[in-house]
Design a protein around this motif. Structure first.
Motif, PDB file in Angstrom:
ATOM      1  N   ASP A   1      40.893  33.135  38.859  1.00  0.00           N
ATOM      2  CA  ASP A   1      42.178  33.709  38.437  1.00  0.00           C
ATOM      3  C   ASP A   1      42.409  33.502  36.945  1.00  0.00           C
ATOM      4  N   SER A   2      42.043  32.329  36.436  1.00  0.00           N
ATOM      5  CA  SER A   2      42.216  32.071  34.998  1.00  0.00           C
ATOM      6  C   SER A   2      41.276  32.954  34.164  1.00  0.00           C
ATOM      7  N   MET A   3      40.075  33.227  34.663  1.00  0.00           N
ATOM      8  CA  MET A   3      39.160  34.124  33.955  1.00  0.00           C
ATOM      9  C   MET A   3      39.705  35.558  33.959  1.00  0.00           C
ATOM     10  N   TYR A   4      40.337  35.953  35.056  1.00  0.00           N
ATOM     11  CA  TYR A   4      40.958  37.274  35.157  1.00  0.00           C
ATOM     12  C   TYR A   4      42.105  37.395  34.149  1.00  0.00           C
ATOM     13  N   GLU A   5      42.923  36.356  34.055  1.00  0.00           N
ATOM     14  CA  GLU A   5      44.014  36.365  33.072  1.00  0.00           C
ATOM     15  C   GLU A   5      43.466  36.379  31.648  1.00  0.00           C
ATOM     16  N   LEU A   6      42.410  35.623  31.398  1.00  0.00           N
ATOM     17  CA  LEU A   6      41.775  35.614  30.080  1.00  0.00           C
ATOM     18  C   LEU A   6      41.267  37.008  29.723  1.00  0.00           C
ATOM     19  N   PHE A   7      40.639  37.669  30.689  1.00  0.00           N
ATOM     20  CA  PHE A   7      40.153  39.036  30.459  1.00  0.00           C
ATOM     21  C   PHE A   7      41.311  39.964  30.092  1.00  0.00           C
ATOM     22  N   GLY A   8      42.423  39.842  30.786  1.00  0.00           N
ATOM     23  CA  GLY A   8      43.594  40.662  30.475  1.00  0.00           C
ATOM     24  C   GLY A   8      44.140  40.384  29.087  1.00  0.00           C
ATOM     25  N   MET A   9      44.184  39.110  28.702  1.00  0.00           N
ATOM     26  CA  MET A   9      44.698  38.763  27.366  1.00  0.00           C
ATOM     27  C   MET A   9      43.751  39.227  26.262  1.00  0.00           C
ATOM     28  N   MET A  10      42.453  39.147  26.505  1.00  0.00           N
ATOM     29  CA  MET A  10      41.500  39.536  25.467  1.00  0.00           C
ATOM     30  C   MET A  10      41.428  41.044  25.264  1.00  0.00           C
ATOM     31  N   THR A  11      41.694  41.809  26.301  1.00  0.00           N
ATOM     32  CA  THR A  11      41.580  43.269  26.172  1.00  0.00           C
ATOM     33  C   THR A  11      42.885  43.935  25.771  1.00  0.00           C
ATOM     34  N   HIS A  12      44.025  43.328  26.035  1.00  0.00           N
ATOM     35  CA  HIS A  12      45.338  43.904  25.684  1.00  0.00           C
ATOM     36  C   HIS A  12      45.447  45.360  26.103  1.00  0.00           C
ATOM     37  N   THR A  13      45.112  45.661  27.312  1.00  0.00           N
ATOM     38  CA  THR A  13      45.146  47.046  27.763  1.00  0.00           C
ATOM     39  C   THR A  13      46.286  47.251  28.749  1.00  0.00           C
ATOM     40  N   PRO A  14      46.944  48.399  28.682  1.00  0.00           N
ATOM     41  CA  PRO A  14      48.004  48.672  29.663  1.00  0.00           C
ATOM     42  C   PRO A  14      47.446  49.137  31.016  1.00  0.00           C
TER      43      PRO A  14
ATOM     44  N   ILE B   1      42.922  46.306  35.216  1.00  0.00           N
ATOM     45  CA  ILE B   1      41.642  45.687  34.893  1.00  0.00           C
ATOM     46  C   ILE B   1      40.993  45.183  36.181  1.00  0.00           C
ATOM     47  N   ALA B   2      39.689  45.027  36.132  1.00  0.00           N
ATOM     48  CA  ALA B   2      38.945  44.509  37.283  1.00  0.00           C
ATOM     49  C   ALA B   2      37.872  43.554  36.779  1.00  0.00           C
ATOM     50  N   LEU B   3      37.657  42.497  37.538  1.00  0.00           N
ATOM     51  CA  LEU B   3      36.669  41.478  37.193  1.00  0.00           C
ATOM     52  C   LEU B   3      35.974  41.043  38.480  1.00  0.00           C
ATOM     53  N   ARG B   4      34.653  41.011  38.435  1.00  0.00           N
ATOM     54  CA  ARG B   4      33.885  40.500  39.569  1.00  0.00           C
ATOM     55  C   ARG B   4      32.829  39.552  39.023  1.00  0.00           C
ATOM     56  N   ILE B   5      32.840  38.328  39.549  1.00  0.00           N
ATOM     57  CA  ILE B   5      31.886  37.299  39.132  1.00  0.00           C
ATOM     58  C   ILE B   5      31.005  36.994  40.337  1.00  0.00           C
ATOM     59  N   SER B   6      29.703  37.051  40.128  1.00  0.00           N
ATOM     60  CA  SER B   6      28.759  36.798  41.222  1.00  0.00           C
ATOM     61  C   SER B   6      27.633  35.913  40.722  1.00  0.00           C
ATOM     62  N   VAL B   7      27.128  35.081  41.607  1.00  0.00           N
ATOM     63  CA  VAL B   7      25.935  34.288  41.316  1.00  0.00           C
ATOM     64  C   VAL B   7      24.824  34.864  42.188  1.00  0.00           C
ATOM     65  N   ILE B   8      23.763  35.316  41.519  1.00  0.00           N
ATOM     66  CA  ILE B   8      22.682  36.040  42.195  1.00  0.00           C
ATOM     67  C   ILE B   8      21.386  35.253  42.073  1.00  0.00           C
ATOM     68  N   ARG B   9      20.629  35.230  43.152  1.00  0.00           N
ATOM     69  CA  ARG B   9      19.368  34.486  43.216  1.00  0.00           C
ATOM     70  C   ARG B   9      18.227  35.451  43.553  1.00  0.00           C
ATOM     71  N   TRP B  10      17.070  35.229  42.940  1.00  0.00           N
ATOM     72  CA  TRP B  10      15.873  36.016  43.241  1.00  0.00           C
ATOM     73  C   TRP B  10      14.998  35.244  44.217  1.00  0.00           C
ATOM     74  N   ASP B  11      14.575  35.900  45.279  1.00  0.00           N
ATOM     75  CA  ASP B  11      13.665  35.299  46.258  1.00  0.00           C
ATOM     76  C   ASP B  11      12.331  36.021  46.152  1.00  0.00           C
ATOM     77  N   GLU B  12      11.333  35.312  45.683  1.00  0.00           N
ATOM     78  CA  GLU B  12      10.007  35.907  45.446  1.00  0.00           C
ATOM     79  C   GLU B  12       9.343  36.344  46.742  1.00  0.00           C
ATOM     80  N   SER B  13       9.461  35.537  47.797  1.00  0.00           N
ATOM     81  CA  SER B  13       8.784  35.872  49.062  1.00  0.00           C
ATOM     82  C   SER B  13       9.351  37.151  49.691  1.00  0.00           C
ATOM     83  N   ASP B  14      10.653  37.398  49.528  1.00  0.00           N
ATOM     84  CA  ASP B  14      11.263  38.628  50.054  1.00  0.00           C
ATOM     85  C   ASP B  14      11.279  39.755  49.022  1.00  0.00           C
ATOM     86  N   SER B  15      10.965  39.440  47.793  1.00  0.00           N
ATOM     87  CA  SER B  15      11.003  40.402  46.677  1.00  0.00           C
ATOM     88  C   SER B  15      12.354  41.103  46.588  1.00  0.00           C
ATOM     89  N   ARG B  16      13.400  40.318  46.595  1.00  0.00           N
ATOM     90  CA  ARG B  16      14.740  40.892  46.481  1.00  0.00           C
ATOM     91  C   ARG B  16      15.736  39.855  45.974  1.00  0.00           C
TER      92      ARG B  16
END
Length: 188
Positions: A76-89, A92-107
């Protein structure tokens, strides 16, 4: 006779310079005014796009330096920071994801995803649509993916439509090998 008189009148009209500045001003001013407005709108659009990208990189960098768990309040604080930095009327949308690569599944797999404003969180099935945009990684390596979105609406009507500004930024964690989620809407 009439043709000769018409030629004389036409020649006199073309050679007469009285009032030409006023006529030139009336003809040229709409184009000059439109050019000033268009310059302002394009500058404002590039400014908004740059602010959007800088905000996405800032959020990505802040999250990459975290050593403790990420939770809803942090997102939520990152979303508010994004809103303050962009100053747009616009919304806004923000999506944060942590992604991992699995070599054995190749995906790629999504360890967790937090969403503010996007239709859905990123999950294991939807991450495949981003596979071409994600970096090549060694087995079990993770990246933090920050996606931002808002809409630029031109201030003046110069022939430019609204433009959706989207950013896709990924960063490796700096100080830990895994960012953990401590919240309710986690995938894992």
């Amino acid at each position: 006779m009439r043709l000769a008189r018409l030629r004389t009148l036409t020649g006199n009209f073309w050679s007469d310079t009285r009032g030409s500045v006023t006529v030139e001003f009336i003809l040229a001013m709409p184009f000059v005014f439109w050019a000033f407005m268009a310059t302002y709108v394009y500058f404002d659009g590039y400014h908004q796009s740059t602010a959007n990208l800088k905000a996405a990189y800032t959020i990505s960098d802040l999250i990459s330096r975290e050593t403790s768990d990420i939770n809803d309040a942090y997102v939520d604080s990152m979303y508010e920071l994004f809103g303050m930095m962009t100053h747009t009327p616009s919304d806004i949308a923000l999506r944060i994801s942590v992604i991992r690569w699995d070599e054995s599944d190749s995906r790629y797999y999504v360890n967790w995803s937090a969403n503010r404003g996007f239709p859905t969180e990123l999950d294991d099935s939807s991450v495949s649509q981003f596979a071409a945009r994600l970096p090549n990684m060694p087995d079990n390596e993770i990246v933090i993916l920050v996606e931002t979105e808002n809409t630029f609406t031109p201030l003046f009507r110069i022939g430019m439509d609204e433009k959706k500004l989207e950013n896709f930024v990924f960063t490796r964690p700096r100080f830990v090998d895994q960012l953990k989620w401590n919240g309710q809407s986690s995938l894992s």
